[in-house]
Design a protein around this motif. Structure first.
Motif, short mmCIF file in Angstrom:
data_model
loop_
_atom_site.label_atom_id
_atom_site.label_comp_id
_atom_site.label_asym_id
_atom_site.label_seq_id
_atom_site.Cartn_x
_atom_site.Cartn_y
_atom_site.Cartn_z
N PHE A 64 -123.73 -23.94 5.43
CA PHE A 64 -122.33 -23.51 5.46
C PHE A 64 -122.28 -21.99 5.39
O PHE A 64 -123.24 -21.33 4.96
N GLY A 65 -121.14 -21.46 5.81
CA GLY A 65 -120.92 -20.02 5.69
C GLY A 65 -121.84 -19.19 6.57
O GLY A 65 -122.60 -19.71 7.41
N GLU A 117 -116.54 -25.33 -2.15
CA GLU A 117 -115.12 -25.60 -1.90
C GLU A 117 -114.31 -24.31 -1.93
O GLU A 117 -113.46 -24.08 -1.07
N GLU A 157 -115.05 -22.16 1.18
CA GLU A 157 -114.43 -22.67 2.41
C GLU A 157 -112.93 -22.41 2.40
O GLU A 157 -112.32 -22.20 3.46
N GLU A 217 -112.63 -18.81 3.32
CA GLU A 217 -112.98 -18.64 4.73
C GLU A 217 -111.81 -19.09 5.62
O GLU A 217 -111.51 -18.46 6.65
N LYS A 218 -111.13 -20.17 5.23
CA LYS A 218 -109.97 -20.65 6.00
C LYS A 218 -108.87 -19.60 6.01
O LYS A 218 -108.23 -19.35 7.03
#
Length: 874
Positions: free
Chosen positions: A566-567, A653, A656, A659-660
């Motif tokens: 992720f990321g 969590e 993310e 990031e959103k």
């Protein structure tokens, strides 16, 4: 696999495919990364391993849970999006690297009599219990080698139908199930033996139904001849577009409607197709121009073409120009009046003969082997002059042509690149940077850094390094046409930071891993639309030689059983020499808080992350917890080392969520709202002033041939670098022009989405014609256009054409025919242009008027005879 498996890998990849061999469709980015990592085609790179084989980006999401297995998404492009690897190799790789998603496995099937292909796409079909629209419909996918008997059994099993000798298979002839026809299911027939409409509906019903008119045409219905759509037989819009264009060439259509071609079919020509294609095309034209139907399914033509050109079989998208070229060449050879082509030795240019004499000799040579209606209408002649750059010797040839493929001058080469810039303090922002697409990475870095500085009004740019000579000629015009870019120093959150190119490491990130580190000289043309470009700020100058520190990649994963990446990965700055695990741990602790929201965890909790070192040496991968190797010495010269950090769910969590927010903020930026893809399609700029005449000028401009295209000089007696110049000599009655919108190189395949201003009337090519006697024939009017819309994989073809009966323009979109305003005929989708000589058009109009007059006189003649007879009797 042996300890050094590269030879085995190479052997598997180069193995010739055999029928029934299995291949796996694999993500091309992963495949490229893996080849660089293990050292196929080049020495192995000291990058992180490619990670799990990820199929998620290739799969059509509607087929994730389908009973027939996952299917490849329809807009995927071979080379850009996916590649094929043998199933045996895949089994080895998946054991070593694991996978994400379901693999797409395909078999090799026969294509034609002597070829085989990997069946990339299965045939999508819909099955029903009956033809009633209310019947339940089920989507299925089948191989082209599926027997019709097996398909029938599948339908019976699905809908609990008892097989009956009085039943048969029926198929819809359109996508909507409005019209139907029976399937001629012979013993052992397979799906490849029949032509089906796109996503056809199949039923199994009583034979008695076939006595009804399955596709009724109301009595007395009449359509304008030629305004007849063509059914899509499964991604055959390319074929339909080409056929509509050729169908609207009046001279050729009249030739077929008058059935003159039947007397000219040459079934013995070894270069032809035994007259099969000519016969099928003649039947197609007869139906399209009968005025009795509004659409027609060109099944017979597709079947006959596929027999001789297997690339057009199946259900994959093809190129309308390539199909048009094959069709015209096939019709020419099928209708060639020269039954036995004489052997003739072509004379070399002696350098003495005048152009007119040499051109006439070579045209006569060609005519003695080629005479057909296609030749009369479409063939012309060009002059090519090649000159040795060393001794200046000239070589002239006068070659026949049926098409002119014009490169686009591409005056504007400014492209917008979407950059993710990651600073040392953890700040991540998107920037949209204009740069010359023919430049190199150091040009893009310079343009990026300049955006953070106040620009003087008369700004100058450094010249671009590029592969072609045209770049320097267009750089000035590009700068003049540029719009003033947004001043990034005026952004509300700007903190005075000014990036420096020597402190930026440009990379491509794929699947949350470092996929590729760009060199300064990396060509920007190799960056695809979907590539994720990331600029990392680094603490030490990359220009300095023998730095005491080295940049080590660090990847983030979820701390669960899936271990999903992720990321964005980060880089750690660690000692190059005498580095220990403790150095890596210290660097990680000093940096990770800038990139992960570790403050979300309580200090009393266990550590929010655990780190592991992944060592790759001699094709062997070893993973050790970082805590267990703090005192170990890391030798970067011998071992490729990557740090992998497993992060707790709470931190993931929160990351993310942030990031959103960052992505949502980016979508609201004015710089990104006009371009959802992040990077513009190649050469997709503001409205261009490029005209078709500009393309002809570019085509006829003298060019220097590349080192890979040297000329054999008769004086030097060896291959030499040379220049080449092309001019028009004899003009065809109907000129077909292809705009070369598609780029195919070793690194990428892409489309030039540029508006070209093409005249509808009075295209004057006299300035490009060397033959003085031919200049009077140099004016043309447009009669048809083949359009390509969308990208390479998900594109669609249509046609615009001027009907000879009503003299109006119409759009042909598969089976649908609509009117179009003449002013809207030319768009940036125009791909193939059909022009007709004005002299030819005037002759045809006179002939048509005379034909109409003769028909009128024929109608009046019986009435006059009756009147004379009545007068005589009285």
């Amino acid at each position: 696999m042996p300890s050094n498996p590269v030879d085995q890998y190479t052997k598997l990849l180069s193995r010739e495919q055999q029928e029934n061999d299995k291949y796996v469709i694999i993500d091309s980015k992963w495949f490229e990364h893996w080849k660089r990592f293990v050292g196929i085609d080049s020495p192995p790179e000291k990058n992180a391993p490619p990670g799990p084989i990820d199929f998620s980006n290739l799969i059509d999401p509607q087929t994730v849970d389908h009973v027939d297995g996952v299917q490849l998404r329809l807009d995927a492009v071979e080379g850009n999006d996916y590649a094929f690897i043998p199933y045996e190799l895949y089994q080895e790789l998946v054991q070593q690297y694991k996978k994400i998603g379901t693999e797409i496995v395909r078999k090799v099937i026969p294509s034609g009599d002597f070829q085989t292909v990997i069946e990339t796409y299965l045939i999508p079909l819909r099955i029903r219990k009956s033809r009633q629209s209310s019947s339940k419909t089920q989507q299925i996918y089948r191989s082209r080698r599926t027997k019709l008997e097996d398909l029938k059994n599948d339908i019976c099993k699905t809908f609990s139908i008892t097989p009956d000798s009085n039943h048969r298979l029926y198929t819809s002839t359109d996508e909507y199930g409005d019209n139907w026809e029976p399937i001629d299911a012979r013993p052992s027939s397979v799906l490849a033996d029949i032509e089906l409409s796109k996503n056809a509906i199949i039923t199994y019903e009583p034979l008695a139904l076939s006595r009804n008119n399955l596709s009724p045409v109301p009595a007395g219905t009449f359509y304008t001849p030629g305004l007849c759509g063509l059914s899509n037989l499964g991604n055959t819009c390319f074929m339909n577009s080409a056929l509509q264009c050729i169908s609207n060439v009046p001279a050729l259509t009249e030739y077929f409607l008058h059935r003159d071609y039947l007397n000219h079919i040459n079934r013995d020509n070894p270069l032809g197709m035994k007259g099969d294609v000519a016969q099928a095309y003649g039947d197609l034209i007869a139906n399209m121009w009968s005025g009795k139907i509004s659409y027609y399914a060109p099944k017979a033509l597709k079947q006959n073409v596929a027999r001789y050109a297997p690339q057009f079989s199946g259900y994959s998208q093809q190129d309308s120009q390539e199909f048009m070229s094959f069709l015209l060449d096939g019709l020419h050879e099928d209708l060639n009046l020269i039954k036995q082509k004489p052997y003739m030795e072509k004379k070399d240019d002696d350098g003495i003969a005048e152009d007119s004499k040499l051109a006439a000799e070579q045209w006569d040579y060609y005519r003695k082997r080629n005479q057909s209606k296609i030749h009369d209408i479409f063939h012309g002649q060009i002059k090519s002059v090649v000159q040795c750059l060393e001794c200046k010797t000239l070589g002239r040839t006068f070659d026949p042509i049926c098409f002119l493929s014009l490169p686009l001058p591409n005056k504007k080469k400014i492209r917008i690149f979407k950059i993710e810039y990651i600073r040392l303090n953890g700040q991540i922002k998107y920037y949209y940077i204009k740069s010359n697409e023919r430049g190199r990475m150091h040009n893009l870095l310079k343009d990026f850094c300049e955006r953070f500085q106040s620009k003087p009004k008369n700004d100058t740019h450094e010249p671009m390094d590029a592969d072609d000579d045209s770049t320097s000629n267009t750089a000035n015009s590009n700068n003049q046409d540029e719009e003033q870019e947004e001043d990034l120093t005026l952004a509300p959150d700007y903190d005075g930071h000014q990036p420096k190119s020597e402190l930026i490491l440009p990379v491509e990130v794929y699947n949350h891993r470092i996929h590729l580190q760009y060199s300064d000289d990396a060509l920007l043309t190799n960056i695809l639309e979907r590539d994720q470009i990331v600029f990392y700020e680094v603490p030490v100058s990359l220009k300095k030689e023998n730095n005491d520190t080295i940049l080590m990649p660090c990847l983030f994963r979820t701390a669960d059983s899936l271990h999903q990446n992720f990321g964005l990965p980060i880089y750690l700055n660690i000692p190059r020499h005498k580095c220990t695990g403790k150095h890596i741990q210290d660097a990680l602790q000093n940096s990770i808080g800038n990139f992960l929201p570790l403050s979300t965890t309580n200090s009393s909790d266990k550590s929010p992350y655990t780190a592991s070192c992944v060592f790759n040496q001699n094709y062997t991968q070893t993973t050790k917890p970082l805590a267990s190797c703090l005192d170990d010495h890391i030798d970067f010269n011998r071992t490729n080392t990557t740090l992998v950090v497993d992060v707790s769910p709470a931190v993931v969590e929160k990351y993310e969520q942030e990031e959103k927010k960052r992505l949502d903020k980016d979508r609201l930026q004015p710089t990104s709202s006009t371009n959802n893809s992040g990077v513009q399609t190649r050469s997709q700029h503001k409205q261009s002033t490029t005209s078709l005449l500009d393309c002809f000028k570019y085509f006829t401009t003298k060019e220097t041939l590349s080192d890979n295209d040297q000329w054999y000089c008769p004086k030097c007696k060896q291959l030499k670098n040379a220049s080449k110049k092309i001019d028009l000599w004899l003009l065809p009655k109907v000129l077909i022009v292809q705009l070369k919108r598609f780029n195919y190189t070793r690194h990428y395949r892409d489309k030039i989405d540029l508006f070209i201003d093409c005249p509808i009337y009075d295209l004057d090519l006299s300035q490009f014609v060397l033959n003085p006697a031919e200049k009077v024939n140099a004016k043309y009017d447009l009669i048809a256009v083949s359009n390509h819309m969308g990208g390479l994989g998900g594109g669609h073809y249509t046609a615009h054409a001027k009907n000879a009966h009503d003299q109006k323009w119409h759009t042909f979109d598969d089976s649908c025919v609509t009117d179009i305003d003449e002013n809207n005929v030319i768009s940036k989708s125009a791909y193939v242009l059909i022009y007709q000589q004005q002299q030819q058009q005037q002759q045809q109009q006179q002939q048509q008027q005379q034909s109409q007059l003769n028909q009128q006189q024929a109608k009046e003649s019986p009435r006059k005879s009756s009147a004379r007879a009545a007068k005589a009797s009285s």
